[in-house]
Design a protein around this motif. Sequence first.
Motif, PDB file in Angstrom:
ATOM      1  N   ALA A  58       0.786  -1.233   0.000  1.00 36.98           N
ATOM      2  CA  ALA A  58       0.000   0.000   0.000  1.00 36.98           C
ATOM      3  C   ALA A  58       0.815   1.279   0.000  1.00 36.98           C
ATOM      4  CB  ALA A  58      -0.971  -0.006   1.180  1.00 36.98           C
ATOM      5  N   HIS A  59       2.081   1.237  -0.411  1.00 41.71           N
ATOM      6  CA  HIS A  59       2.794   2.494  -0.640  1.00 41.71           C
ATOM      7  C   HIS A  59       2.095   3.254  -1.763  1.00 41.71           C
ATOM      8  CE1 HIS A  59       6.866   1.119   1.266  1.00 41.71           C
ATOM      9  NE2 HIS A  59       5.993   1.542   2.158  1.00 41.71           N
ATOM     10  N   ILE A  60       2.115   4.570  -1.685  1.00 44.11           N
ATOM     11  CA  ILE A  60       1.288   5.373  -2.575  1.00 44.11           C
ATOM     12  C   ILE A  60       1.657   5.216  -4.048  1.00 44.11           C
ATOM     13  CG2 ILE A  60       2.697   7.483  -2.422  1.00 44.11           C
ATOM     14  CD1 ILE A  60      -0.049   8.999  -2.243  1.00 44.11           C
ATOM     15  N   ASP A  61       2.930   4.971  -4.362  1.00 43.03           N
ATOM     16  CA  ASP A  61       3.305   4.813  -5.765  1.00 43.03           C
ATOM     17  C   ASP A  61       2.787   3.504  -6.348  1.00 43.03           C
ATOM     18  OD1 ASP A  61       5.219   3.633  -4.002  1.00 43.03           O
ATOM     19  OD2 ASP A  61       6.671   3.485  -5.641  1.00 43.03           O
ATOM     20  N   HIS A  62       2.300   2.609  -5.499  1.00 40.88           N
ATOM     21  CA  HIS A  62       1.690   1.357  -5.949  1.00 40.88           C
ATOM     22  C   HIS A  62       0.171   1.379  -5.814  1.00 40.88           C
ATOM     23  CE1 HIS A  62       5.406  -1.201  -6.296  1.00 40.88           C
ATOM     24  NE2 HIS A  62       5.862  -0.144  -5.659  1.00 40.88           N
ATOM     25  N   ALA A  63      -0.345   2.245  -4.962  1.00 44.25           N
ATOM     26  CA  ALA A  63      -1.772   2.181  -4.632  1.00 44.25           C
ATOM     27  C   ALA A  63      -2.528   3.493  -4.835  1.00 44.25           C
ATOM     28  CB  ALA A  63      -1.931   1.726  -3.180  1.00 44.25           C
ATOM     29  N   GLY A  64      -1.862   4.530  -5.307  1.00 46.66           N
ATOM     30  CA  GLY A  64      -2.474   5.852  -5.353  1.00 46.66           C
ATOM     31  C   GLY A  64      -3.735   5.955  -6.194  1.00 46.66           C
ATOM     32  N   GLU A  83      -1.823  -6.486   7.289  1.00 51.54           N
ATOM     33  CA  GLU A  83      -0.796  -5.747   8.029  1.00 51.54           C
ATOM     34  C   GLU A  83      -0.422  -4.424   7.357  1.00 51.54           C
ATOM     35  OE1 GLU A  83       0.557  -6.210  11.022  1.00 51.54           O
ATOM     36  OE2 GLU A  83      -0.814  -7.894  11.332  1.00 51.54           O
ATOM     37  N   ASP A  84      -0.861  -4.210   6.119  1.00 51.54           N
ATOM     38  CA  ASP A  84      -0.604  -2.938   5.438  1.00 51.54           C
ATOM     39  C   ASP A  84      -1.729  -1.925   5.617  1.00 51.54           C
ATOM     40  OD1 ASP A  84       1.946  -3.411   4.524  1.00 51.54           O
ATOM     41  OD2 ASP A  84       1.494  -2.993   2.420  1.00 51.54           O
ATOM     42  N   GLN A  85      -2.684  -2.215   6.493  1.00 49.56           N
ATOM     43  CA  GLN A  85      -3.782  -1.270   6.729  1.00 49.56           C
ATOM     44  C   GLN A  85      -3.253   0.114   7.119  1.00 49.56           C
ATOM     45  OE1 GLN A  85      -7.557  -1.564   6.808  1.00 49.56           O
ATOM     46  NE2 GLN A  85      -6.946   0.580   6.602  1.00 49.56           N
ATOM     47  N   PHE A  86      -2.206   0.138   7.948  1.00 54.12           N
ATOM     48  CA  PHE A  86      -1.715   1.446   8.411  1.00 54.12           C
ATOM     49  C   PHE A  86      -1.152   2.267   7.257  1.00 54.12           C
ATOM     50  CE2 PHE A  86       2.396  -0.514   8.291  1.00 54.12           C
ATOM     51  CZ  PHE A  86       3.335   0.504   8.296  1.00 54.12           C
ATOM     52  N   TRP A  87      -0.601   1.612   6.219  1.00 52.39           N
ATOM     53  CA  TRP A  87      -0.125   2.354   5.056  1.00 52.39           C
ATOM     54  C   TRP A  87      -1.298   2.938   4.267  1.00 52.39           C
ATOM     55  CZ3 TRP A  87       4.169   4.629   4.419  1.00 52.39           C
ATOM     56  CH2 TRP A  87       5.368   4.095   4.899  1.00 52.39           C
ATOM     57  N   ILE A  88      -2.385   2.194   4.183  1.00 58.76           N
ATOM     58  CA  ILE A  88      -3.586   2.735   3.534  1.00 58.76           C
ATOM     59  C   ILE A  88      -4.079   3.966   4.294  1.00 58.76           C
ATOM     60  CG2 ILE A  88      -5.983   2.268   2.902  1.00 58.76           C
ATOM     61  CD1 ILE A  88      -5.189  -0.680   2.564  1.00 58.76           C
ATOM     62  N   ASP A  89      -4.054   3.873   5.621  1.00 55.43           N
ATOM     63  CA  ASP A  89      -4.492   5.004   6.439  1.00 55.43           C
ATOM     64  C   ASP A  89      -3.591   6.219   6.272  1.00 55.43           C
ATOM     65  OD1 ASP A  89      -6.541   3.411   7.403  1.00 55.43           O
ATOM     66  OD2 ASP A  89      -5.451   2.824   9.217  1.00 55.43           O
ATOM     67  N   LEU A  90      -2.343   5.994   5.862  1.00 61.53           N
ATOM     68  CA  LEU A  90      -1.386   7.085   5.681  1.00 61.53           C
ATOM     69  C   LEU A  90      -1.420   7.692   4.282  1.00 61.53           C
ATOM     70  CD1 LEU A  90       1.750   5.701   7.582  1.00 61.53           C
ATOM     71  CD2 LEU A  90       0.380   7.695   8.209  1.00 61.53           C
ATOM     72  N   ILE A  91      -2.298   7.220   3.409  1.00 59.52           N
ATOM     73  CA  ILE A  91      -2.325   7.744   2.042  1.00 59.52           C
ATOM     74  C   ILE A  91      -2.520   9.255   1.997  1.00 59.52           C
ATOM     75  CG2 ILE A  91      -3.807   7.823  -0.024  1.00 59.52           C
ATOM     76  CD1 ILE A  91      -3.658   4.820  -0.126  1.00 59.52           C
ATOM     77  N   PHE A  98       4.460  13.540  -1.148  1.00 56.72           N
ATOM     78  CA  PHE A  98       5.045  13.249  -2.451  1.00 56.72           C
ATOM     79  C   PHE A  98       4.364  13.984  -3.597  1.00 56.72           C
ATOM     80  CE2 PHE A  98       6.050   9.426   0.113  1.00 56.72           C
ATOM     81  CZ  PHE A  98       7.434   9.496   0.030  1.00 56.72           C
ATOM     82  N   GLY A  99       3.380  14.824  -3.285  1.00 55.51           N
ATOM     83  CA  GLY A  99       2.753  15.644  -4.310  1.00 55.51           C
ATOM     84  C   GLY A  99       1.836  14.892  -5.257  1.00 55.51           C
ATOM     85  N   PHE A 100       1.237  13.804  -4.792  1.00 55.11           N
ATOM     86  CA  PHE A 100       0.265  13.085  -5.614  1.00 55.11           C
ATOM     87  C   PHE A 100      -1.062  13.841  -5.574  1.00 55.11           C
ATOM     88  CE2 PHE A 100       3.454   9.993  -5.543  1.00 55.11           C
ATOM     89  CZ  PHE A 100       3.115   8.886  -6.301  1.00 55.11           C
ATOM     90  N   GLU A 101      -1.640  14.127  -6.746  1.00 57.57           N
ATOM     91  CA  GLU A 101      -2.834  14.963  -6.796  1.00 57.57           C
ATOM     92  C   GLU A 101      -4.118  14.188  -6.548  1.00 57.57           C
ATOM     93  OE1 GLU A 101      -2.972  17.107 -10.409  1.00 57.57           O
ATOM     94  OE2 GLU A 101      -1.130  18.233 -10.044  1.00 57.57           O
ATOM     95  N   HIS A 102      -4.201  12.964  -7.046  1.00 55.10           N
ATOM     96  CA  HIS A 102      -5.493  12.287  -7.089  1.00 55.10           C
ATOM     97  C   HIS A 102      -5.568  11.036  -6.225  1.00 55.10           C
ATOM     98  CE1 HIS A 102      -6.415  15.050 -10.281  1.00 55.10           C
ATOM     99  NE2 HIS A 102      -5.390  14.617 -11.002  1.00 55.10           N
ATOM    100  N   ALA A 103      -4.592  10.781  -5.385  1.00 51.12           N
ATOM    101  CA  ALA A 103      -4.622   9.591  -4.542  1.00 51.12           C
ATOM    102  C   ALA A 103      -5.730   9.702  -3.499  1.00 51.12           C
ATOM    103  CB  ALA A 103      -3.273   9.399  -3.864  1.00 51.12           C
ATOM    104  N   GLU A 104      -6.437   8.592  -3.296  1.00 51.46           N
ATOM    105  CA  GLU A 104      -7.539   8.569  -2.337  1.00 51.46           C
ATOM    106  C   GLU A 104      -7.407   7.364  -1.413  1.00 51.46           C
ATOM    107  OE1 GLU A 104     -11.527   9.203  -4.071  1.00 51.46           O
ATOM    108  OE2 GLU A 104     -10.449   9.354  -5.985  1.00 51.46           O
TER     109      GLU A 104
END
Length: 214
Positions: A58-64, A83-91, A98-104
């Motif tokens: 769930a890092h943003i460059d893979h899940a944005g 176990e990657d739930q916390f990464w989703i919560d950090l999106i 990282f300047g991602f415009e449309h990540a949700e």
Amino acid sequence: MLQYQIIPVTPFQQNCTLFWCDETKQAAVVDPGGNAELIMKAIEQHGLTLTKVLLTHAHIDHAGATQAISSHYNVPIEGPHKEDQFWIDLIPEQKERFGFEHAEHFTPDRWLNQGDTVTFGNITLEVYFCPGHTPGHVVFFHRASKLAQVGDVLFKGSIGRTDFPRGDYNTLISSIKDNLFLLGDDVRFIPGHGPMGTFGEERRTNPFVGENAR
């Protein structure tokens, strides 16, 4: 038969992968990190019906762009491991950093575990739990094609970073040696970034997990 197209997305040139069954034209997209329009264009060009979004981690460059793709096609999200739930919560935080415009933010419809399978058309992918880069990282393997999508676990000549929150070097090394390499030297892999390789070449020469690694 499994077909695939690698679609580099985001400023990190992340290898989003479009998989499809050439018999049914049903497809799955793995790690839609961004540039949703490029991914949609590839789906349209091949005349495919997208049936699900798959995530290695769930890092943003893979899940944005996960939510954007899932919503547009009204398809479920499968993966990563819980176990990657916390990464989703950090999106939202990753988006600003990282300047991602449309990540949700998104909610997976199915968490994945070692031994699970995911299907689309006549294709079945095996799921391998490979933590270390992130605590909930999974890998997708198509046995008939001897092809794996390994996300950021392994790269040609390198391995994934372990300096992110809840990363662990020893766990990553174990994931590679005790899980991935057992699939066979002739397995080709698509990494999260950079060129493809084979497990055999990495087992022989990779400075971190190869035969001469210290």
